[in-house]
Design a protein around this motif. Structure first.
Motif, PDB file in Angstrom:
ATOM      1  N   TRP A  13       4.574  87.990  -3.616  1.00 27.05           N
ATOM      2  CA  TRP A  13       4.829  89.060  -4.573  1.00 27.05           C
ATOM      3  C   TRP A  13       4.416  88.491  -5.925  1.00 27.05           C
ATOM      4  CZ3 TRP A  13       8.704  88.085  -0.827  1.00 27.05           C
ATOM      5  CH2 TRP A  13       8.957  89.125   0.059  1.00 27.05           C
ATOM      6  N   PHE A  16       5.045  84.757  -6.769  1.00 28.48           N
ATOM      7  CA  PHE A  16       6.103  84.203  -5.908  1.00 28.48           C
ATOM      8  C   PHE A  16       5.678  84.242  -4.433  1.00 28.48           C
ATOM      9  CE2 PHE A  16       9.869  84.606  -3.224  1.00 28.48           C
ATOM     10  CZ  PHE A  16      10.561  83.475  -3.614  1.00 28.48           C
ATOM     11  N   PRO A  37      18.216  78.673   5.612  1.00 27.41           N
ATOM     12  CA  PRO A  37      19.201  79.170   4.648  1.00 27.41           C
ATOM     13  C   PRO A  37      18.746  80.477   4.007  1.00 27.41           C
ATOM     14  CG  PRO A  37      17.975  77.328   3.724  1.00 27.41           C
ATOM     15  CD  PRO A  37      17.526  77.475   5.141  1.00 27.41           C
ATOM     16  N   SER A  38      19.664  81.116   3.311  1.00 28.55           N
ATOM     17  CA  SER A  38      19.370  82.382   2.648  1.00 28.55           C
ATOM     18  C   SER A  38      18.131  82.262   1.763  1.00 28.55           C
ATOM     19  CB  SER A  38      20.596  82.774   1.814  1.00 28.55           C
ATOM     20  OG  SER A  38      20.373  84.008   1.215  1.00 28.55           O
ATOM     21  N   GLY A  39      17.236  83.231   1.873  1.00 26.35           N
ATOM     22  CA  GLY A  39      16.067  83.274   1.000  1.00 26.35           C
ATOM     23  C   GLY A  39      14.893  82.449   1.472  1.00 26.35           C
ATOM     24  N   CYS A  40      14.944  81.895   2.702  1.00 25.07           N
ATOM     25  CA  CYS A  40      13.856  81.011   3.156  1.00 25.07           C
ATOM     26  C   CYS A  40      12.667  81.776   3.727  1.00 25.07           C
ATOM     27  CB  CYS A  40      14.366  80.001   4.170  1.00 25.07           C
ATOM     28  SG  CYS A  40      14.738  80.748   5.764  1.00 25.07           S
ATOM     29  N   GLY A  41      12.796  83.100   3.877  1.00 25.59           N
ATOM     30  CA  GLY A  41      11.651  83.893   4.321  1.00 25.59           C
ATOM     31  C   GLY A  41      11.736  84.389   5.765  1.00 25.59           C
ATOM     32  N   LYS A  42      12.897  84.243   6.409  1.00 25.87           N
ATOM     33  CA  LYS A  42      13.052  84.671   7.803  1.00 25.87           C
ATOM     34  C   LYS A  42      12.862  86.180   7.951  1.00 25.87           C
ATOM     35  CE  LYS A  42      17.454  83.500   7.793  1.00 25.87           C
ATOM     36  NZ  LYS A  42      17.812  82.947   6.484  1.00 25.87           N
ATOM     37  N   THR A  43      13.620  86.926   7.148  1.00 25.52           N
ATOM     38  CA  THR A  43      13.574  88.385   7.270  1.00 25.52           C
ATOM     39  C   THR A  43      12.188  88.906   6.915  1.00 25.52           C
ATOM     40  OG1 THR A  43      15.918  88.552   6.801  1.00 25.52           O
ATOM     41  CG2 THR A  43      14.612  90.516   6.412  1.00 25.52           C
ATOM     42  N   THR A  44      11.585  88.323   5.892  1.00 27.99           N
ATOM     43  CA  THR A  44      10.251  88.771   5.488  1.00 27.99           C
ATOM     44  C   THR A  44       9.262  88.555   6.626  1.00 27.99           C
ATOM     45  OG1 THR A  44      10.784  88.192   3.217  1.00 27.99           O
ATOM     46  CG2 THR A  44       8.458  88.471   3.734  1.00 27.99           C
TER      47      THR A  44
HETATM   48  P1  ATP Z   1      18.653  85.984   4.034  1.00 34.10           P
HETATM   49  O1  ATP Z   1      19.200  85.102   5.106  1.00 34.10           O
HETATM   50  O2  ATP Z   1      19.427  85.904   2.749  1.00 34.10           O
HETATM   51  O3  ATP Z   1      18.385  87.389   4.473  1.00 34.10           O
HETATM   52  P2  ATP Z   1      15.847  85.336   4.330  1.00 34.10           P
HETATM   53  O4  ATP Z   1      15.514  83.984   4.774  1.00 34.10           O
HETATM   54  O5  ATP Z   1      15.768  86.418   5.331  1.00 34.10           O
HETATM   55  O6  ATP Z   1      17.234  85.331   3.605  1.00 34.10           O
HETATM   56  P3  ATP Z   1      13.905  86.855   2.859  1.00 34.10           P
HETATM   57  O7  ATP Z   1      14.709  88.122   2.806  1.00 34.10           O
HETATM   58  O8  ATP Z   1      12.785  86.813   3.808  1.00 34.10           O
HETATM   59  O9  ATP Z   1      14.875  85.628   3.124  1.00 34.10           O
HETATM   60  O10 ATP Z   1      13.371  86.533   1.399  1.00 34.10           O
HETATM   61  C1  ATP Z   1      12.521  85.444   1.130  1.00 34.10           C
HETATM   62  C2  ATP Z   1      12.299  85.339  -0.361  1.00 34.10           C
HETATM   63  O11 ATP Z   1      11.497  86.421  -0.804  1.00 34.10           O
HETATM   64  C3  ATP Z   1      13.584  85.389  -1.172  1.00 34.10           C
HETATM   65  O12 ATP Z   1      13.503  84.435  -2.199  1.00 34.10           O
HETATM   66  C4  ATP Z   1      13.607  86.808  -1.713  1.00 34.10           C
HETATM   67  O13 ATP Z   1      14.270  86.856  -2.962  1.00 34.10           O
HETATM   68  C5  ATP Z   1      12.148  87.107  -1.863  1.00 34.10           C
HETATM   69  N1  ATP Z   1      11.873  88.555  -1.733  1.00 34.10           N
HETATM   70  C6  ATP Z   1      12.212  89.351  -0.700  1.00 34.10           C
HETATM   71  N2  ATP Z   1      11.783  90.619  -0.904  1.00 34.10           N
HETATM   72  C7  ATP Z   1      11.157  90.628  -2.115  1.00 34.10           C
HETATM   73  C8  ATP Z   1      10.492  91.630  -2.897  1.00 34.10           C
HETATM   74  N3  ATP Z   1      10.386  92.878  -2.467  1.00 34.10           N
HETATM   75  N4  ATP Z   1       9.978  91.241  -4.088  1.00 34.10           N
HETATM   76  C9  ATP Z   1      10.071  89.968  -4.524  1.00 34.10           C
HETATM   77  N5  ATP Z   1      10.665  88.968  -3.822  1.00 34.10           N
HETATM   78  C10 ATP Z   1      11.208  89.288  -2.642  1.00 34.10           C
END
Ligand code: ATP
Length: 347
Positions: A13, A16, A37-44
């Motif tokens: 993005w 980032f 951990p939270s925010g590591c990119g799993k969900t993305t």
């Molecule tokens: P969690 O366990 O908290 O769900 P995660 O590992 O699934 O975390 P993601 O949701 O994949 O993490 O997010 C990865 C990174 O991308 C995070 O730093 C998040 O802030 C960032 N991010 C997610 N969506 C967007 C977006 N639409 N725009 C900018 N950054 C984003």
């Protein structure tokens, strides 16, 4: 049949980087867990596979076909989220049937499919109830049945157990594992809970700040963590990690002198709490007890070595006072060695 290939997949993005250079083939019927951990990119990563998020780099292939430009509905994947997203006005039967209606599946087949899916998650007796009349665990099972009823080739699950209490989490976890096996689907499962990952996965992908740290079976990841991040994330308790200095084949830190096969220089040494043992005296670590935790089947003894807290599992009958000196035997064959700067595994 559903093999999924991620070829140098990335998500950006602006400047980032959410996911960097993810490159992996997920075998047909494999249960793959994305852990970190939270925010590591799993969900993305999972949303990119589902088609809910565009990959800004690389290609995603399902059964050899690039799906980057396919709509989510055309990808033959079913998602289960941590929030169940059930329709409050529909009863359980209608909720489970809904995907069949949307997809224009022959109405004559609906009843049989709904009943089979609901039986698999043991909801047969709740078909007439509305979501508000169900417990959290039952709602999550409706969400599972709604994914099952579509008979997809791929299941994507994003922290599906996180809203359940500890006991339900364990039983629903077993049910998910069993279902995935029975339905012979490829499953990608996101969690930040390492126990969930270890118990469910054929292979685990450990991620940190958008970058894959290690891919391997739960045993490989546990026995040979690729770096200090993985070592410190996997296991309960996580691996003991101590910073120190090797000279003349001996690793030294405050209260620790452990023989190692390593060249001179700064190093991080790790070992697991269950691999070390109590010594009468003259062990490789000798320090005052910092805490004692009674776990029922064992007693966890912690001491401070340098800046780090180091734990060793002892017999459940072990008792001592905080501050009393204790000595641990840490033979070199239980030790994991990591580079001081990068944290990468040595050997
Ligand atoms: P969690 O366990 O908290 O769900 P995660 O590992 O699934 O975390 P993601 O949701 O994949 O993490 O997010 C990865 C990174 O991308 C995070 O730093 C998040 O802030 C960032 N991010 C997610 N969506 C967007 C977006 N639409 N725009 C900018 N950054 C984003």
């Amino acid at each position: 049949m559903a093999e999924i290939q991620l070829r140098n997949v990335g998500k950006r993005w602006g400047s980032f980087v959410g996911v960097h250079n993810f490159d992996l083939t997920i075998a047909d019927r494999e249960f793959l867990v994305l852990l970190g951990p939270s925010g590591c990119g799993k969900t993305t990563t999972m949303r990119m596979i589902a088609g809910l998020e565009d990959a800004t780099e690389g290609n995603i292939l399902i059964d050899g076909k690039v799906v980057n430009d396919l709509e989510p509905k055309d990808r033959d994947v079913a998602m289960v989220f941590q929030s169940y997203a059930l329709y409050p006005n529909m009863n359980v039967y209608e909720n489970i049937r809904f995907p069949l209606k949307v997809r224009g599946i022959d109405p004559d087949t609906h009843d049989e499919k709904v009943r089979r899916a609901s039986a698999m998650v043991e909801l047969d007796d709740f078909l007439h109830r509305k979501p508000a009349e169900l417990s959290g665990g039952q709602r999550q099972r409706v969400a599972l049945a709604r994914a099952i009823v579509r008979e997809p080739n791929v299941f994507l699950m994003d922290e599906p157990l996180s809203n359940l209490d500890a006991k339900l989490r364990v039983s629903t976890r077993a049910q998910i594992k069993n279902l995935s096996h029975e339905l012979a689907v490829t499953t990608i499962y996101v969690t930040h809970d390492q126990i969930e990952a270890m118990t469910l996965a054929d292979r685990v992908v450990v991620m940190k700040q958008g970058v894959v740290q290690q891919v391997g079976s739960p045993t490989e990841i546990y026995d040979r963590p690729a770096n200090t991040f993985v070592a410190g994330f996997i296991g309960s308790p996580a691996m003991n990690l101590m910073e120190g200095e090797v000279s003349g084949g001996v690793f030294r830190a405050d209260h620790a002198e452990i023989p190692v096969d390593a060249p001179d220089g700064p190093m991080t040494l790790g070992f697991r709490a269950e691999d070390a043992s109590l010594a009468d005296a003259g062990g490789q670590i000798t320090a005052p007890i910092y805490t004692l935790e009674l776990l029922g089947d064992a007693t966890m003894i912690s001491v401070r070595v340098g800046g780090a807290l180091v734990s060793v599992k002892a017999d459940k009958t072990f008792r001592a006072e905080i501050g009393e000196p204790v000595s641990f035997s840490v033979p070199k064959d239980i030790c994991h060695l990591f580079e001081a700067g990068s944290g990468a595994r040595i050997g």
